[in-house]
Design an enzyme around this catalytic site. Structure first.
Site, PDB file in Angstrom:
ATOM      1  N   ASN A 119     -56.769  65.778-140.325  1.00  0.00           N
ATOM      2  CA  ASN A 119     -55.829  66.701-139.693  1.00  0.00           C
ATOM      3  C   ASN A 119     -56.180  68.096-140.191  1.00  0.00           C
ATOM      4  OD1 ASN A 119     -53.708  68.162-138.704  1.00  0.00           O
ATOM      5  ND2 ASN A 119     -52.159  67.254-140.061  1.00  0.00           N
ATOM      6  N   LYS A 149     -55.052  70.849-139.250  1.00  0.00           N
ATOM      7  CA  LYS A 149     -53.919  71.792-139.191  1.00  0.00           C
ATOM      8  C   LYS A 149     -54.386  73.133-138.603  1.00  0.00           C
ATOM      9  CE  LYS A 149     -52.000  69.447-143.164  1.00  0.00           C
ATOM     10  NZ  LYS A 149     -50.985  69.456-144.190  1.00  0.00           N
ATOM     11  N   HIS A 200     -45.562  64.906-137.161  1.00  0.00           N
ATOM     12  CA  HIS A 200     -45.967  65.383-138.483  1.00  0.00           C
ATOM     13  C   HIS A 200     -44.795  66.142-139.114  1.00  0.00           C
ATOM     14  CE1 HIS A 200     -48.082  67.422-141.698  1.00  0.00           C
ATOM     15  NE2 HIS A 200     -49.074  66.567-141.518  1.00  0.00           N
ATOM     16  N   GLU A 254     -44.634  68.720-140.811  1.00  0.00           N
ATOM     17  CA  GLU A 254     -44.655  70.183-140.638  1.00  0.00           C
ATOM     18  C   GLU A 254     -44.092  70.577-139.278  1.00  0.00           C
ATOM     19  OE1 GLU A 254     -48.785  70.741-141.592  1.00  0.00           O
ATOM     20  OE2 GLU A 254     -48.384  70.174-143.667  1.00  0.00           O
ATOM     21  N   GLU A 310     -46.273  59.453-144.674  1.00  0.00           N
ATOM     22  CA  GLU A 310     -46.626  60.661-145.410  1.00  0.00           C
ATOM     23  C   GLU A 310     -45.408  61.182-146.157  1.00  0.00           C
ATOM     24  OE1 GLU A 310     -50.282  62.664-143.528  1.00  0.00           O
ATOM     25  OE2 GLU A 310     -48.530  63.437-142.504  1.00  0.00           O
ATOM     26  N   GLY A 358     -50.057  68.192-149.269  1.00  0.00           N
ATOM     27  CA  GLY A 358     -50.576  69.496-149.654  1.00  0.00           C
ATOM     28  C   GLY A 358     -50.121  69.948-151.026  1.00  0.00           C
ATOM     29  N   SER A 407     -52.097  64.282-150.044  1.00  0.00           N
ATOM     30  CA  SER A 407     -53.025  64.586-151.139  1.00  0.00           C
ATOM     31  C   SER A 407     -53.999  63.444-151.419  1.00  0.00           C
ATOM     32  CB  SER A 407     -52.258  64.990-152.399  1.00  0.00           C
ATOM     33  OG  SER A 407     -51.477  66.150-152.141  1.00  0.00           O
TER      34      SER A 407
HETATM   35  C1  PEP Z   1     -51.361  65.878-143.731  1.00  0.00           C
HETATM   36  O1  PEP Z   1     -51.253  67.014-143.353  1.00  0.00           O
HETATM   37  O2  PEP Z   1     -51.159  64.952-142.923  1.00  0.00           O
HETATM   38  C2  PEP Z   1     -51.738  65.630-145.123  1.00  0.00           C
HETATM   39  C3  PEP Z   1     -51.689  64.431-145.587  1.00  0.00           C
HETATM   40  O3  PEP Z   1     -52.136  66.740-145.850  1.00  0.00           O
HETATM   41  P1  PEP Z   1     -52.801  66.705-147.323  1.00  0.00           P
HETATM   42  O4  PEP Z   1     -53.881  65.646-147.299  1.00  0.00           O
HETATM   43  O5  PEP Z   1     -53.360  68.080-147.519  1.00  0.00           O
HETATM   44  O6  PEP Z   1     -51.723  66.369-148.298  1.00  0.00           O
END
Ligand code: PEP
Length: 252
Positions: free
Chosen positions: A6, A8, A94, A96, A166, A172, A212
């Site tokens: 992803n 983003k 997601h 976000e 998630e 992040g 992460s």
């Molecule tokens: C994500 O945006 O779906 C995600 C898991 O981000 P990160 O790996 O940076 O934590």
């Protein structure tokens, strides 16, 4: 298993092209059982589609689609437009987008329907914020997200959905869920699916972990019996890191 990138809101067109080229060079042998998805910003889709054209088992993804089929929605992109750009997977829900774009469960259910009606696969994200985890109510929180976003689907449509767990406190932040925390939630999600759709359907569902995930922790996470791969944000922006995670999937 699936490892999905992803990107983003990162990478301009030339950076995106270079990243996909570098992935090409290092990509291990994939298969029907070990696949990769790259979810780019809308702007990149046609460029990335061209680059992926010769690549087996690496699929193009989008990070969102609109919840209506077409019409006066300035600045938006519909599921049928994505389909016409060779998109195979659409990320829906997601955290976000839930947080910054006010996407609620009802809207997400419509987005799921739009993507499926256009013969794409959905990567449906769920996961709890820290205060819910601290209150030990994450299981019912995630269960409600699944029910509200997905359980209007029949089993024949649900099979075109991949679920990504998630935990928001891990996205992040550099703070990864432990493999035990991930396994516990993934097992819970599978139990919830089994209760609604039966154990055969639940066993066949792909459930990704996101938050992460990096080369150093991917192997341990992917070794969990109910973790079927990962949705990768930050570590998908560097070819060597993303390839490290892809290799962890291939070797799992
Ligand atoms: C994500 O945006 O779906 C995600 C898991 O981000 P990160 O790996 O940076 O934590």
């Amino acid at each position: 298993m699936i490892v999905a990138a992803n990107w983003k809101m990162n990478l301009n067109l030339s950076d995106g092209a270079e990243l996909v080229n570098d992935l090409f060079k290092g990509m291990p042998q994939l298969s029907d059982e070990k696949q990769v998805v790259i979810a780019t910003p809308f702007l990149h889709l046609t460029q990335t589609a061209g680059q992926l054209a010769g690549m087996d088992h690496v699929h193009l993804g989008a990070q969102n689609c609109h919840h209506e089929a077409a019409g006066a929605y300035t600045g938006e992109v519909s599921a049928s437009m994505l389909k016409s750009a060779e998109v195979k997977y659409v990320i829906v829900g997601h955290s976000e987008r839930r947080q910054y774009n006010g996407e609620d469960d009802a809207m997400l259910a419509k987005k799921v329907n739009q993507a499926l009606a256009n013969d794409m696969q959905v990567i449906f994200c769920c996961g709890e914020p820290l205060e819910i985890r601290d209150a030990n109510t994450e299981n019912s929180y995630v269960e409600a997200q699944l029910k509200n976003g997905l359980f209007h689907l029949g089993a024949d449509h649900l099979k075109n959905v991949v679920i990504a767990y998630e935990p928001i406190w891990a996205i992040g932040t550099g703070r990864t869920a432990s493999s035990q925390q991930a396994q516990d939630m993934h097992a819970h999600i599978r139990t919830v699916l089994a209760t609604e759709y039966g154990s055969a359907v639940a066993a066949d569902m792909t459930i990704l972990y996101g938050g992460s995930c990096k080369p150093s922790n991917a192997a341990e996470l992917f070794a969990c019996p109910d973790v079927d791969g990962g949705l990768i944000g930050g570590a998908s922006l560097k070819a060597d890191e993303f390839l490290g995670i892809i290799n962890a999937m291939v070797n799992a």
